[in-house]
Scaffold this motif. Structure first.
Motif, PDB file in Angstrom:
ATOM      1  N   ASN A  93      50.699  63.107  33.195  1.00  0.00           N
ATOM      2  CA  ASN A  93      50.168  63.495  34.498  1.00  0.00           C
ATOM      3  C   ASN A  93      48.910  62.716  34.869  1.00  0.00           C
ATOM      4  O   ASN A  93      48.597  62.572  36.034  1.00  0.00           O
ATOM      5  CB  ASN A  93      49.911  65.004  34.550  1.00  0.00           C
ATOM      6  N   VAL A  94      48.193  62.193  33.884  1.00  0.00           N
ATOM      7  CA  VAL A  94      46.987  61.409  34.170  1.00  0.00           C
ATOM      8  C   VAL A  94      47.351  60.177  34.988  1.00  0.00           C
ATOM      9  O   VAL A  94      46.682  59.840  35.961  1.00  0.00           O
ATOM     10  CB  VAL A  94      46.282  61.021  32.855  1.00  0.00           C
ATOM     11  N   VAL A  95      48.423  59.518  34.613  1.00  0.00           N
ATOM     12  CA  VAL A  95      48.861  58.324  35.326  1.00  0.00           C
ATOM     13  C   VAL A  95      49.338  58.693  36.726  1.00  0.00           C
ATOM     14  O   VAL A  95      49.017  58.022  37.705  1.00  0.00           O
ATOM     15  CB  VAL A  95      49.982  57.608  34.540  1.00  0.00           C
ATOM     16  N   GLU A  96      50.094  59.778  36.834  1.00  0.00           N
ATOM     17  CA  GLU A  96      50.583  60.210  38.148  1.00  0.00           C
ATOM     18  C   GLU A  96      49.420  60.564  39.073  1.00  0.00           C
ATOM     19  O   GLU A  96      49.448  60.231  40.258  1.00  0.00           O
ATOM     20  CB  GLU A  96      51.514  61.414  37.996  1.00  0.00           C
ATOM     21  N   ARG A  97      48.398  61.203  38.544  1.00  0.00           N
ATOM     22  CA  ARG A  97      47.226  61.538  39.373  1.00  0.00           C
ATOM     23  C   ARG A  97      46.503  60.278  39.816  1.00  0.00           C
ATOM     24  O   ARG A  97      45.997  60.197  40.934  1.00  0.00           O
ATOM     25  CB  ARG A  97      46.283  62.464  38.600  1.00  0.00           C
ATOM     26  N   CYS A  98      46.460  59.268  38.960  1.00  0.00           N
ATOM     27  CA  CYS A  98      45.830  57.995  39.326  1.00  0.00           C
ATOM     28  C   CYS A  98      46.589  57.340  40.483  1.00  0.00           C
ATOM     29  O   CYS A  98      45.979  56.875  41.444  1.00  0.00           O
ATOM     30  CB  CYS A  98      45.793  57.062  38.122  1.00  0.00           C
ATOM     31  N   PHE A  99      47.926  57.322  40.403  1.00  0.00           N
ATOM     32  CA  PHE A  99      48.716  56.764  41.505  1.00  0.00           C
ATOM     33  C   PHE A  99      48.459  57.539  42.795  1.00  0.00           C
ATOM     34  O   PHE A  99      48.351  56.951  43.872  1.00  0.00           O
ATOM     35  CB  PHE A  99      50.211  56.789  41.182  1.00  0.00           C
ATOM     36  N   ASN A 100      48.371  58.842  42.701  1.00  0.00           N
ATOM     37  CA  ASN A 100      48.121  59.653  43.892  1.00  0.00           C
ATOM     38  C   ASN A 100      46.758  59.350  44.500  1.00  0.00           C
ATOM     39  O   ASN A 100      46.616  59.302  45.721  1.00  0.00           O
ATOM     40  CB  ASN A 100      48.244  61.139  43.569  1.00  0.00           C
ATOM     41  N   LYS A 101      45.742  59.140  43.675  1.00  0.00           N
ATOM     42  CA  LYS A 101      44.415  58.781  44.191  1.00  0.00           C
ATOM     43  C   LYS A 101      44.448  57.418  44.869  1.00  0.00           C
ATOM     44  O   LYS A 101      43.833  57.214  45.913  1.00  0.00           O
ATOM     45  CB  LYS A 101      43.384  58.778  43.063  1.00  0.00           C
ATOM     46  N   LEU A 102      45.160  56.474  44.265  1.00  0.00           N
ATOM     47  CA  LEU A 102      45.247  55.141  44.862  1.00  0.00           C
ATOM     48  C   LEU A 102      45.971  55.178  46.197  1.00  0.00           C
ATOM     49  O   LEU A 102      45.622  54.455  47.127  1.00  0.00           O
ATOM     50  CB  LEU A 102      45.951  54.174  43.909  1.00  0.00           C
ATOM     51  N   LYS A 103      46.965  56.033  46.308  1.00  0.00           N
ATOM     52  CA  LYS A 103      47.735  56.105  47.550  1.00  0.00           C
ATOM     53  C   LYS A 103      46.988  56.822  48.670  1.00  0.00           C
ATOM     54  O   LYS A 103      47.465  56.861  49.796  1.00  0.00           O
ATOM     55  CB  LYS A 103      49.079  56.774  47.293  1.00  0.00           C
ATOM     56  N   GLN A 104      45.810  57.358  48.372  1.00  0.00           N
ATOM     57  CA  GLN A 104      44.969  57.908  49.433  1.00  0.00           C
ATOM     58  C   GLN A 104      44.407  56.787  50.301  1.00  0.00           C
ATOM     59  O   GLN A 104      43.975  57.026  51.415  1.00  0.00           O
ATOM     60  CB  GLN A 104      43.820  58.745  48.847  1.00  0.00           C
ATOM     61  N   ALA A 126      40.135  49.383  45.201  1.00  0.00           N
ATOM     62  CA  ALA A 126      40.311  50.834  45.210  1.00  0.00           C
ATOM     63  C   ALA A 126      40.211  51.405  43.801  1.00  0.00           C
ATOM     64  O   ALA A 126      39.553  52.431  43.575  1.00  0.00           O
ATOM     65  CB  ALA A 126      41.669  51.189  45.822  1.00  0.00           C
ATOM     66  N   ALA A 127      40.847  50.744  42.834  1.00  0.00           N
ATOM     67  CA  ALA A 127      40.785  51.219  41.452  1.00  0.00           C
ATOM     68  C   ALA A 127      39.368  51.170  40.905  1.00  0.00           C
ATOM     69  O   ALA A 127      38.924  52.098  40.203  1.00  0.00           O
ATOM     70  CB  ALA A 127      41.706  50.386  40.571  1.00  0.00           C
ATOM     71  N   THR A 128      38.627  50.140  41.260  1.00  0.00           N
ATOM     72  CA  THR A 128      37.247  50.020  40.811  1.00  0.00           C
ATOM     73  C   THR A 128      36.382  51.129  41.406  1.00  0.00           C
ATOM     74  O   THR A 128      35.578  51.747  40.706  1.00  0.00           O
ATOM     75  CB  THR A 128      36.673  48.643  41.194  1.00  0.00           C
ATOM     76  N   LEU A 129      36.539  51.395  42.689  1.00  0.00           N
ATOM     77  CA  LEU A 129      35.743  52.442  43.329  1.00  0.00           C
ATOM     78  C   LEU A 129      36.103  53.826  42.773  1.00  0.00           C
ATOM     79  O   LEU A 129      35.215  54.672  42.605  1.00  0.00           O
ATOM     80  CB  LEU A 129      35.941  52.399  44.836  1.00  0.00           C
ATOM     81  N   ILE A 130      37.367  54.065  42.486  1.00  0.00           N
ATOM     82  CA  ILE A 130      37.767  55.342  41.892  1.00  0.00           C
ATOM     83  C   ILE A 130      37.180  55.465  40.485  1.00  0.00           C
ATOM     84  O   ILE A 130      36.692  56.521  40.098  1.00  0.00           O
ATOM     85  CB  ILE A 130      39.311  55.477  41.865  1.00  0.00           C
TER      86      ILE A 130
END
Length: 133
Positions: A93-104, A126-130
Motif C-alpha cells: 500500500n505504500v507504493v499505491e499511496r505514492c502513486f496516488n500522491k503523484l497523480k494529484q 513532483a516526487a522531490t517535493l513530496i
C-alpha cells in the motif's frame, strides 16, 4: 522506465527489474536484486514468477481466481498452491499511496506533456517535493 500510456506494465516487468539498484547505506556497489517483489494480480504470470525465482527473489503476488480454478481442475497434476505472505503484501500500500500522491499533480495524471523528457522532469519534480514534505 517511462513507456507509452497504452503499454501494459506487465510487458516491462523484467526490464524494470533489470534496471533496479538497491542502495542500503553501506559502501560499495548497490545490489541489483531486491529481496522480495510485492505486486498485484496483474503480474502473476508464469513467466514473471519463473524470472523472479530464477534470480532468487521472493515472490509475493496473489494468484488470480482463474489460475486457482485451473489448478483445482487439473487435480493432483495441477501442483501445489503458491505460497503467499499476506503480512508482507500489506506493505504494498505504500507504493499505491505514492502513486496516488503523484497523480494529484494534474500534469502527471493527465500526461499533457508532449515529450517523455518533460513528463519525466515533471514527475521528478513532483516526487522531490513530496519527499521533502
Amino acid at each position: 522506465m517511462l513507456t507509452g500510456g497504452n503499454a501494459a506494465d506487465t510487458s516491462f516487468f523484467t526490464t524494470v527489474l533489470d534496471t533496479i539498484s538497491v542502495r542500503d547505506g553501506r559502501p560499495g556497489r548497490p545490489r541489483t536484486r531486491p529481496e522480495r517483489v510485492l505486486a498485484d494480480k496483474a503480474y502473476t504470470s508464469a513467466a514473471n514468477r519463473r524470472y523472479l525465482t530464477g534470480r532468487g527473489i521472493r515472490v509475493t503476488i496473489p494468484e488470480r481466481d482463474d489460475q486457482k480454478a485451473g489448478r483445482a481442475r487439473r487435480g493432483s497434476a495441477g501442483g501445489r498452491p503458491r505460497r503467499f505472505d499476506a503480512q508482507a503484501y500489506k506493505g504494498r500500500n505504500v507504493v499505491e499511496r505514492c502513486f496516488n500522491k503523484l497523480k494529484q499533480w494534474r500534469g502527471i495524471a493527465t500526461r499533457f506533456d508532449k515529450t517523455a523528457r518533460s513528463y519525466l522532469a515533471g514527475l521528478t519534480l513532483a516526487a522531490t517535493l513530496i519527499w521533502t514534505r
